[in-house]
Design an enzyme around this catalytic site. Sequence first.
Site, PDB file in Angstrom:
ATOM      1  N   CYS A  41       4.012  -7.796 -10.580  1.00 21.13           N
ATOM      2  CA  CYS A  41       4.091  -8.126 -12.004  1.00 21.13           C
ATOM      3  C   CYS A  41       3.999  -6.831 -12.815  1.00 21.13           C
ATOM      4  CB  CYS A  41       2.974  -9.084 -12.391  1.00 21.13           C
ATOM      5  SG  CYS A  41       3.118  -9.686 -14.087  1.00 21.13           S
ATOM      6  N   ARG A  84       6.646   5.542  -4.114  1.00 14.28           N
ATOM      7  CA  ARG A  84       7.387   6.777  -4.390  1.00 14.28           C
ATOM      8  C   ARG A  84       8.561   6.600  -5.364  1.00 14.28           C
ATOM      9  NH1 ARG A  84       9.915   9.431  -1.184  1.00 14.28           N
ATOM     10  NH2 ARG A  84       9.251  11.527  -1.788  1.00 14.28           N
ATOM     11  N   TYR A 141       3.829   9.163   2.864  1.00 15.91           N
ATOM     12  CA  TYR A 141       3.346   8.718   1.555  1.00 15.91           C
ATOM     13  C   TYR A 141       3.853   7.320   1.217  1.00 15.91           C
ATOM     14  CZ  TYR A 141       2.264  13.620   1.553  1.00 15.91           C
ATOM     15  OH  TYR A 141       1.788  14.857   1.919  1.00 15.91           O
ATOM     16  N   GLY A 155       3.591  17.746   6.701  1.00 20.91           N
ATOM     17  CA  GLY A 155       3.266  16.321   6.750  1.00 20.91           C
ATOM     18  C   GLY A 155       4.548  15.528   6.666  1.00 20.91           C
TER      19      GLY A 155
END
Length: 421
Positions: free
Chosen positions: A334, A304, A362, A267
Site C-alpha cells: 500500500c 532497490r 541487497y 559483495g
Amino acid sequence: MHAPYQIQGLSTLAIAQQFGLPLYVYDADRIIRQIDTFRSSFTGVNLKIKYAAKSLTNLSILKLMRMQGVDVDVVSVNEARLALMAGYSPQQIMYTPSGNAWPEIQEAISLGLRLNVDSLPLLEQIGQTYGAAVPVCLRINPSVADGGNFKIQTGHANSKFGIPNDYRDQVAAIVARYDLSVIGLHIHTGSDFKDAGTFLKGASVLFDMAADYPNLQFIDFGSGFKVAYREGDIVTDLTDLGARVSAAFQAFCQRYGRDLELWFEPGKYLVSESGHLLAQVNVVKQHPTRRFVQVDTGLNHLIRPMMYDAWHDIVNISNPEGEPTLYDVVGYICETDTFATDRMLPEVRTGDVVSFENAGAYGFSMASTYNLRERPAEVLIYAGQAHLIRQRDTFADLTRGMVDVFSDEFNRKTEEIDVLS
C-alpha cells in the site's frame, strides 16, 4: 521454443512449486565463478578477498564463501556473530563501523575482530581506552566521486564515510599520542564505478599516506565493481583493473620496502547475478493509459528499484513465448511500489510466475515486514540440488516481541461496550 528457465538444470517453476512464492533463489555455481574470476584477475600480489556480508547475509552463503577461501567484511556485531557461526576466526573478520555505538565497538574488540576506524573521535576513544593494545585499520575518505546512483557513492568529499584525507596530520597526531598500532589503510569509493582510473585515484591516496605508518600489514581497497543489470550494460573491466592495480600495488610495495597484503571487499560483484526473486502474478489490470502487472511481492522484499531507481530484468518464466506486450510491473504494498515502467514482456497472465533477475545483492538483506507481510524463503542451488537456507516468515514471526499492555482493560472495556450496545 525457448528452453525451460533453469538453474543448474533445475526448473525454476518446479522450484517455485516446491518452496512456494515469493521466493529468493541463489545459484551457488554463479557465486563460485565470480570468486574465481575475481581471484584470477589479480596476479603477483598477496590477495585477500573479504566478502561484504551486508549484501546477502545468510549462514549458508557465508559458509559457501568460507569453503571458497573468502574471508568476510562486516558492519555490525550481529553480522560478525553470524560469521563466527559460519566458522570464521575473529582475525578473518574485518569490522567497519559507521557511527556505531561505543558499547558495540567494545564488543567487537572483545570478540577479537579486526577494527576499521572511520572517524577522528573514534580513533581518539580507541587511543584513550586501549592504546597500543588494539591494532587498527584507518578508513580514509579519498574525496573521489564516481559510480552509479549518488546514494551508493561513499568516497566523495561530502560523504559521511571515513576520515577525510585532509585530516592526515590530525590522524598521525592521535596515533602518535597514544602509540596506536596501525596495521592497515582502507578506502571504499562506493559502487558501480566502471574503470580502473577511479580505483587508482583512491589507491594513490593510500600509497602516499602509507609513508606515515611503517608497520602496515595490508592495504584495503574496498569494492564497488559494477555488474550488468541488463543487456548492453557497461561493467567494470576486471581484467584491466586487476592488471593495473596489481602493477601499481607491486610498485608501491617495492617503494614501501616489503610486500603487504592487498584486500578487497566485494559483495554485489560476488552474489548479485546469482540471485532471482520469483513471484506470482496476482492481477493483470488495464487502465486507460497503463497496463499493470501486480505481483505477490513488493518493495518490502526488493527495495532497490524504488530506493535507487535500479533496473532488474524481469522474466516471464511461465509464458516465455507470449506476445510481447508493454506493462508496468508493480507490487502489492500500500504505497507507490513500482518495479518497472513501460517494460516489454511476453504476455503476462494471472497466475504466471515471473523472475526478477540480479536479485542476489541487497534484496533479502534489505527486506522488511512492511504492511505486516512475511519475508520470503531463501533457497540455494548447490551441486544441482535445491536447499532451503531460510524458512519463510510466519505470522508468529511477525508478532513475536509484541507486548499486549491492554489485555485486562481491553476485556473490561469491550464488555462494557457490548452491554451498552
